[in-house]
Design an enzyme around this catalytic site. Sequence first.
Site, PDB file in Angstrom:
ATOM      1  CG  ASP A 151      33.627  40.786  43.117  1.00 45.94           C
ATOM      2  OD1 ASP A 151      32.589  41.030  42.492  1.00 45.94           O
ATOM      3  OD2 ASP A 151      34.734  40.777  42.737  1.00 45.94           O
ATOM      4  CG  ASP A 208      34.962  39.324  39.497  1.00 45.72           C
ATOM      5  OD1 ASP A 208      34.048  39.630  38.666  1.00 45.72           O
ATOM      6  OD2 ASP A 208      36.007  39.824  39.529  1.00 45.72           O
ATOM      7  CG  ASP A 243      39.441  41.199  42.310  1.00 50.16           C
ATOM      8  OD1 ASP A 243      40.418  41.715  42.106  1.00 50.16           O
ATOM      9  OD2 ASP A 243      38.504  40.885  41.907  1.00 50.16           O
TER      10      ASP A 243
END
Length: 624
Positions: free
Chosen positions: A524, A322, A520
């Site tokens: 996600d 990410d 995080d």
Amino acid sequence: MTKKQRKVLIRIIISAVLVVVFSLISVENQYLRLAMFLIPYLIIGYDILKKAVYGIFNGQVFDENFLMALATVGAIILGEYVEGTAVMLFYQIGELFQSYAVGKSRRNISALMDIRPDYANIEQDGQLEQVDPDDVEIGSTIVVQPGEKIPIDGIVVSGSSTLNTSALTGESLPREVYKGDEVISGCVNLSGLLYIETTREFGESTVSKILDLVENSSMKKSKSENFITRFAKYYTPAVCIGALALAVLPPLVNLLLGNPAEWSQWVIRALTTLVISCPCALVISIPLSFFGGIGGASSKGVLVKGANYLEALSETKYVVCDKTGTLTKGVFEVTHLESAEGIAEEELLEMAAYAESYSNHPISRSLKEAYHKKTGRQIDASRVTNVEEISGHGVSAVVDGRNVSAGNVKFMEKLKISYMLPQKTGTEVHVAIDGKYAGYILISDLVKPTAKAAIAGLKAAGIKQVIMLTGDARNVAEAVAAEIGVDVVKSELLPADKVAEVEHLLAAKSDRERLAFVGDGINDAPVLSRADLGIAMGALGSDAAIEAADIVLMDDDPIKIATAMNISRKTLRIVHQNIVFALVVKFSCLGLGAVGFVNMWWAIFADVGVMIIAVLNATRTLKS
């Protein structure tokens, strides 16, 4: 050394002295000689004999205690008193050594993870009272004095201090905290007095979750550990049957051929193979290797939830990341000011900050913070009137009697004001004062200082491809990817789109390769669960991401991914070394023992010597 280990050491010394003394005494009477050697034998081996008997009655016959008891008792019955006692003696020396090594590993990990607080301070009637952290409710105010551990996660409501976070993050650099800052349990307060309002119960605090992860990590076995467990289950009975065949079949064949049976010779060879075959080196060293690897990773601020995940990390070839909060800080900051002719940069920033002063949008907050940082002054709300927010465009306000408009390109076009096009990437805030263009401000989510080194470290560790998935605009995502060296970037994705991208990557890779996802945010969590290996940013990451992940980075530093990968590969190298070394030596000695080239002393090396070498090698995983 523990009390139990000291007792075993005393038994070893007494038994060894007696064996040496009795070996030097010449005794013709065999019964007297047997009685003499039974003394050191029982001193050193009574517990092994007892375990072997218990194992037989409990249906667990084929273990190392049974093999040692059978081999040594058989040797003594055949008159090999010194050899039988020596086998038991050296076996106990090896057991003591591995017990000490395992204990040292556990103590090292316990020291690294010595973060469980014993109490929490509650102030009552001006006095501090120590209470059980489990009894402290959310919203309570606790007091943490210098030198004490923070027992529960919370927010500082009074005081300032320096915190030692090394037990959590593996970093020695202290962290400064002030009123309003979030603090997590497990940190040590080094200087000032802190009053902290708790935001979680003790059972849900960071310290409890870390300890739970480490304590339960041994429950999830790796493929190598499962292989050794299955191997020992079939290997030991097979060796016992083979030893029985070796003791019986050759003498019978000799009798049929008219030759002397030589029962004692073949029985001794069979007993020798039993000693050689003991699988202690594998059964002890492989779990110890993974235990050490997990402990070594913990010391670096990387929590691995099980040996299976440590092994999977060594097989990872694709890393999907990410962007926001993982490779970038996740905090907007002013990165560039470009003022029009006749306008000072400080004036441009001041007008924009005042115009946005009534908004709590992240961009507005970043403008106010930049103004305070640049000038040292706070916003004076009395200078601002007639604030109007135009949805999807920006905000207009009167600041010191001047009309200020701050917003995006569409806002400037709506006001029919010509504007400059930025040459750099970021969120644009264009500013007009009294109908004239004053310039623009760029606000960006800053890349983490270690992000570029983290990507380089992953590639050096053998990662084929690093992919970045983000919901941000394409130009912003591509700029970040180019800056840090990501191979592939996918932008403007919804959470469901990220899952679809990971599904596509999983389908394209080979079965022997693993894919890890690093994230995080709460959005996600689905991707972390779907990937072969989920890695979460733990210090600032969401609870959902940490729960869904298999590995947690306690200080949000992406460079720790490569660190964890190197630890996992070192651990697997040591595991494979021990497996190959133990099996090669044992099978070689088994073959030589069956044909009489290896005696009981070589058998002792093949068992105890191999175990000691394998355990010594396994302890190297603690040093990462």
